[in-house]
Design a protein around this motif. Structure first.
Motif, PDB file in Angstrom:
ATOM      1  N   GLU A   1       0.711  -1.236  -0.217  1.00 43.99           N
ATOM      2  CA  GLU A   1      -0.150  -0.049   0.090  1.00 43.99           C
ATOM      3  C   GLU A   1       0.927   1.239  -0.055  1.00 43.99           C
ATOM      4  O   GLU A   1       1.003   1.916   1.084  1.00 43.99           O
ATOM      5  N   TRP A   2       1.266   1.584  -1.114  1.00 50.40           N
ATOM      6  CA  TRP A   2       2.491   2.671  -1.167  1.00 50.40           C
ATOM      7  C   TRP A   2       1.612   4.099  -1.248  1.00 50.40           C
ATOM      8  O   TRP A   2       2.248   5.151  -1.203  1.00 50.40           O
ATOM      9  N   THR A   3       0.384   3.960  -1.284  1.00 46.95           N
ATOM     10  CA  THR A   3      -0.242   5.226  -1.478  1.00 46.95           C
ATOM     11  C   THR A   3      -0.960   5.410   0.092  1.00 46.95           C
ATOM     12  O   THR A   3      -1.428   4.597   0.455  1.00 46.95           O
ATOM     13  N   GLY A   4      -0.486   6.741   0.516  1.00 50.10           N
ATOM     14  CA  GLY A   4      -1.143   7.058   2.189  1.00 50.10           C
ATOM     15  C   GLY A   4      -0.315   6.250   3.142  1.00 50.10           C
ATOM     16  O   GLY A   4      -0.775   6.142   4.260  1.00 50.10           O
ATOM     17  N   ASN A   5       0.976   5.537   2.732  1.00 53.87           N
ATOM     18  CA  ASN A   5       1.707   4.965   3.638  1.00 53.87           C
ATOM     19  C   ASN A   5       2.527   5.988   4.603  1.00 53.87           C
ATOM     20  O   ASN A   5       3.600   6.154   4.296  1.00 53.87           O
ATOM     21  N   TYR A   6       1.797   6.910   5.388  1.00 55.91           N
ATOM     22  CA  TYR A   6       2.440   7.938   6.197  1.00 55.91           C
ATOM     23  C   TYR A   6       3.284   7.313   7.090  1.00 55.91           C
ATOM     24  O   TYR A   6       2.741   6.765   8.088  1.00 55.91           O
ATOM     25  N   ARG A   7       4.605   7.586   7.223  1.00 54.14           N
ATOM     26  CA  ARG A   7       5.569   7.394   8.490  1.00 54.14           C
ATOM     27  C   ARG A   7       5.813   8.585   9.129  1.00 54.14           C
ATOM     28  O   ARG A   7       5.787   9.486   8.803  1.00 54.14           O
ATOM     29  N   ARG A   8       6.578   8.257  10.213  1.00 54.22           N
ATOM     30  CA  ARG A   8       7.017   9.249  10.971  1.00 54.22           C
ATOM     31  C   ARG A   8       7.873  10.264  10.201  1.00 54.22           C
ATOM     32  O   ARG A   8       8.016  11.376  10.394  1.00 54.22           O
ATOM     33  N   GLU A   9       8.835   9.604   9.470  1.00 52.94           N
ATOM     34  CA  GLU A   9       9.684  10.548   8.289  1.00 52.94           C
ATOM     35  C   GLU A   9       8.941  11.377   7.455  1.00 52.94           C
ATOM     36  O   GLU A   9       9.419  12.813   7.198  1.00 52.94           O
ATOM     37  N   SER A  10       7.448  10.829   7.152  1.00 59.56           N
ATOM     38  CA  SER A  10       6.687  11.837   6.517  1.00 59.56           C
ATOM     39  C   SER A  10       6.421  12.878   7.244  1.00 59.56           C
ATOM     40  O   SER A  10       6.364  14.071   6.879  1.00 59.56           O
ATOM     41  N   PHE A  11       5.790  12.527   8.479  1.00 61.19           N
ATOM     42  CA  PHE A  11       5.591  13.758   9.229  1.00 61.19           C
ATOM     43  C   PHE A  11       6.299  14.696   9.692  1.00 61.19           C
ATOM     44  O   PHE A  11       6.186  15.812   9.784  1.00 61.19           O
ATOM     45  N   GLU A  12       7.494  14.262   9.667  1.00 62.91           N
ATOM     46  CA  GLU A  12       8.855  15.395   9.879  1.00 62.91           C
ATOM     47  C   GLU A  12       8.786  16.143   8.708  1.00 62.91           C
ATOM     48  O   GLU A  12       9.105  17.250   9.220  1.00 62.91           O
ATOM     49  N   HIS A  13       8.830  15.705   7.494  1.00 66.06           N
ATOM     50  CA  HIS A  13       8.802  16.473   6.389  1.00 66.06           C
ATOM     51  C   HIS A  13       7.643  17.591   6.451  1.00 66.06           C
ATOM     52  O   HIS A  13       7.851  18.738   6.324  1.00 66.06           O
ATOM     53  N   GLN A  14       6.431  16.812   6.700  1.00 64.45           N
ATOM     54  CA  GLN A  14       5.363  17.479   6.641  1.00 64.45           C
ATOM     55  C   GLN A  14       5.584  18.918   7.773  1.00 64.45           C
ATOM     56  O   GLN A  14       4.955  20.201   7.421  1.00 64.45           O
ATOM     57  N   SER A  15       6.269  18.518   8.878  1.00 62.96           N
ATOM     58  CA  SER A  15       6.233  19.656   9.905  1.00 62.96           C
ATOM     59  C   SER A  15       7.350  20.742   9.412  1.00 62.96           C
ATOM     60  O   SER A  15       7.178  21.806   9.711  1.00 62.96           O
ATOM     61  N   GLY A  16       8.309  20.083   8.651  1.00 63.37           N
ATOM     62  CA  GLY A  16       9.089  21.167   7.889  1.00 63.37           C
ATOM     63  C   GLY A  16       8.625  22.069   7.064  1.00 63.37           C
ATOM     64  O   GLY A  16       8.583  23.248   7.077  1.00 63.37           O
ATOM     65  N   LEU A  17       7.568  21.574   6.367  1.00 59.84           N
ATOM     66  CA  LEU A  17       7.082  22.455   5.066  1.00 59.84           C
ATOM     67  C   LEU A  17       6.017  23.209   5.951  1.00 59.84           C
ATOM     68  O   LEU A  17       5.799  24.533   5.436  1.00 59.84           O
ATOM     69  N   VAL A  18       5.179  22.759   7.162  1.00 59.72           N
ATOM     70  CA  VAL A  18       4.441  23.849   7.844  1.00 59.72           C
ATOM     71  C   VAL A  18       5.290  25.110   8.504  1.00 59.72           C
ATOM     72  O   VAL A  18       4.637  26.392   8.247  1.00 59.72           O
ATOM     73  N   LEU A  19       6.420  24.795   9.166  1.00 64.05           N
ATOM     74  CA  LEU A  19       7.217  25.618   9.614  1.00 64.05           C
ATOM     75  C   LEU A  19       7.645  26.581   8.596  1.00 64.05           C
ATOM     76  O   LEU A  19       7.968  27.971   9.022  1.00 64.05           O
ATOM     77  N   THR A  20       8.177  25.999   7.736  1.00 62.23           N
ATOM     78  CA  THR A  20       8.689  26.991   6.490  1.00 62.23           C
ATOM     79  C   THR A  20       7.580  28.002   6.362  1.00 62.23           C
ATOM     80  O   THR A  20       7.953  29.170   6.006  1.00 62.23           O
TER      81      THR A  20
END
Length: 447
Positions: A332-351
């Protein structure tokens, strides 16, 4: 003040549109250039170009296409045509009746795949990016139906499509969306689309679901390669195929990725509407991991419209959802959200919120835990980390981060990676005398 002209204005329709828009000639050129870049084509118009247009010069088709879209947005007139700017109609300029949410999706997929096998300049007019495509209508049943003489697909065909999609997905994350994109299009046109008209019975939902996954990948690759008009249209057909399959999660996945595209192109309000539409598609009933993935995108979209409070609240909710999530199968490669994905998302939000030092820490945490096969992702996030360090004033750490990426950046075909490279190289211009910066610049100079 408008420049003095040696020749009288003959294109009064264009002059009227410019006046209504309140743009200078330089602003018209800038907006047209920006919209062409959204489609992966570089135009270099300036104020003198607009002057020539006003005195009767007719732009090339890609210029007409980009100019029409620019004025549609500025004047809030989605029905504007080339004729409304005093130019002859270009058949391939998307018009108000060219709604990618309507018509036979199989026929649209075939046309999109064929466009994808042509050069980019052709695609600018054949599959141009338009903000109107981000308006998601109510769900409608597809109008496609089985055709006499078509071969009916079975479970073996579904398995083969999924295996091929996984293979191309791995190549994309190793080498970027620009690698093998046209091979995906050819497979879609010649091997997959013909099956959609020929299948009834038990295999039909799975066939449409598997095809939607492939189309989603084609969209993602086109977006990564900077061909955003084509990507948008692929995403729309992925949504429609997911609806035919009755797959709410896949529908939400495609809408969420459309929100990513809108945010990256700077269309923040559209990104917010799409992220909310993705969440509404699931109505809190999907897998927790997918819900977290969509909530993280909603956080980023709220940050894009400067809603700091809701952005951070949604980011905390995404983290809580992720902590409650069961693991999804690797298939299931779509939506397979992991911790490293969340860290990236956090970076995008803070940017988006201007906290570049904190963003850099999150990007670095995401980059450092990526798997070897995620080379394109690691390079992209690493460059975002370097740019965040640069914006935070830590030039040496920005250079060190780029040097750590090594030759990976040079082996990847990705417009998003090239965009990050351009931003970094422009940002550290004042520090080129530093040996550390000069060494890092050489690593990315040829990307």
């Amino acid at each position: 003040m408008a420049p003095k002209r040696a020749h009288p204005i003959s294109n009064t329709a264009l002059a009227a549109a410019i006046n209504q828009a309140g743009w200078t000639h330089a602003a018209v050129a800038r907006h047209v250039n920006d919209i062409s870049a959204e489609n992966g084509v570089r135009l270099y118009y300036d104020r003198s170009t607009i002057g020539h247009w006003l005195t009767g010069t007719i732009p090339r088709p890609e210029g007409i296409c980009a100019a029409v879209e620019a004025f549609r947005r500025r004047l809030h007139n989605p029905g504007l045509t080339p004729a409304g700017l005093g130019w002859p109609d270009v058949p391939t300029v998307p018009g108000p009746t060219d709604d990618p949410w309507q018509g036979d999706p199989v026929a649209r997929l075939t046309a999109l795949g064929e466009d994808d096998m042509l050069d980019r300049r052709t695609m600018l007019t054949a599959s141009a990016f338009s903000l109107a495509g981000y308006t998601v209508p109510a769900r409608r049943p597809l109008i496609s139906s089985p055709r006499a003489g078509a071969r009916e697909a079975g479970t073996g065909d579904v398995a083969r499509i999924r295996a091929t999609t996984r293979h191309f997905g791995e190549l994309e994350d190793l080498y970027g969306g620009g690698h093998a994109r046209r091979s995906v299009a050819a497979y879609l046109v010649h091997d997959v689309a013909p099956l959609l008209h020929g299948t009834i019975g038990r295999a039909r939902p799975d066939l449409f679901r598997a095809t939607a996954e492939l189309v989603y990948l084609a969209a993602y690759m086109a977006m990564d390669d900077g061909v955003n008009g084509l990507a948008m249209r692929y995403y729309i057909q992925a949504v429609r195929l997911a609806d035919e399959a009755g797959d709410r999660t896949l529908r939400a996945t495609a809408l969420r990725s459309m929100a990513v595209q809108a945010r990256q192109l700077g269309h923040n309000r559209e990104a917010l509407a799409l992220a909310d539409a993705a969440a509404s598609s699931l109505d809190s009933r999907g897998p927790q991991r997918t819900l977290a993935w969509i909530t993280g995108m909603r956080a980023e979209a709220h940050a894009g419209v400067a809603d700091r409070r809701d952005a951070l609240a949604l980011l905390r909710r995404a983290e809580a959802q992720l902590e409650r999530a069961d693991s999804l199968p690797e298939t299931e490669w779509t939506g397979n959200y992991r911790r490293e994905s969340f860290e990236h998302q956090s970076g995008l939000v803070l940017t988006q919120l201007g906290d570049h030092a904190a963003a850099a820490r999150h990007y670095t945490a995401s980059m450092s835990t990526r798997r070897p096969i995620e080379r394109r992702t690691r390079a992209l996030i690493g460059l975002r980390a370097a740019h965040a360090h640069l914006l935070a004033g830590d030039v040496d750490q920005a250079a060190a981060t780029v040097l750590d990426l090594g030759a990976d950046v040079q082996s990847i075909s990705s417009a998003r990676v090239r965009h990050e490279v351009r931003q970094i190289r422009a940002g550290w211009q004042p520090y080129r005398s530093s040996a550390h910066v000069a060494a890092a610049d050489r690593v990315i100079a040829n990307n």
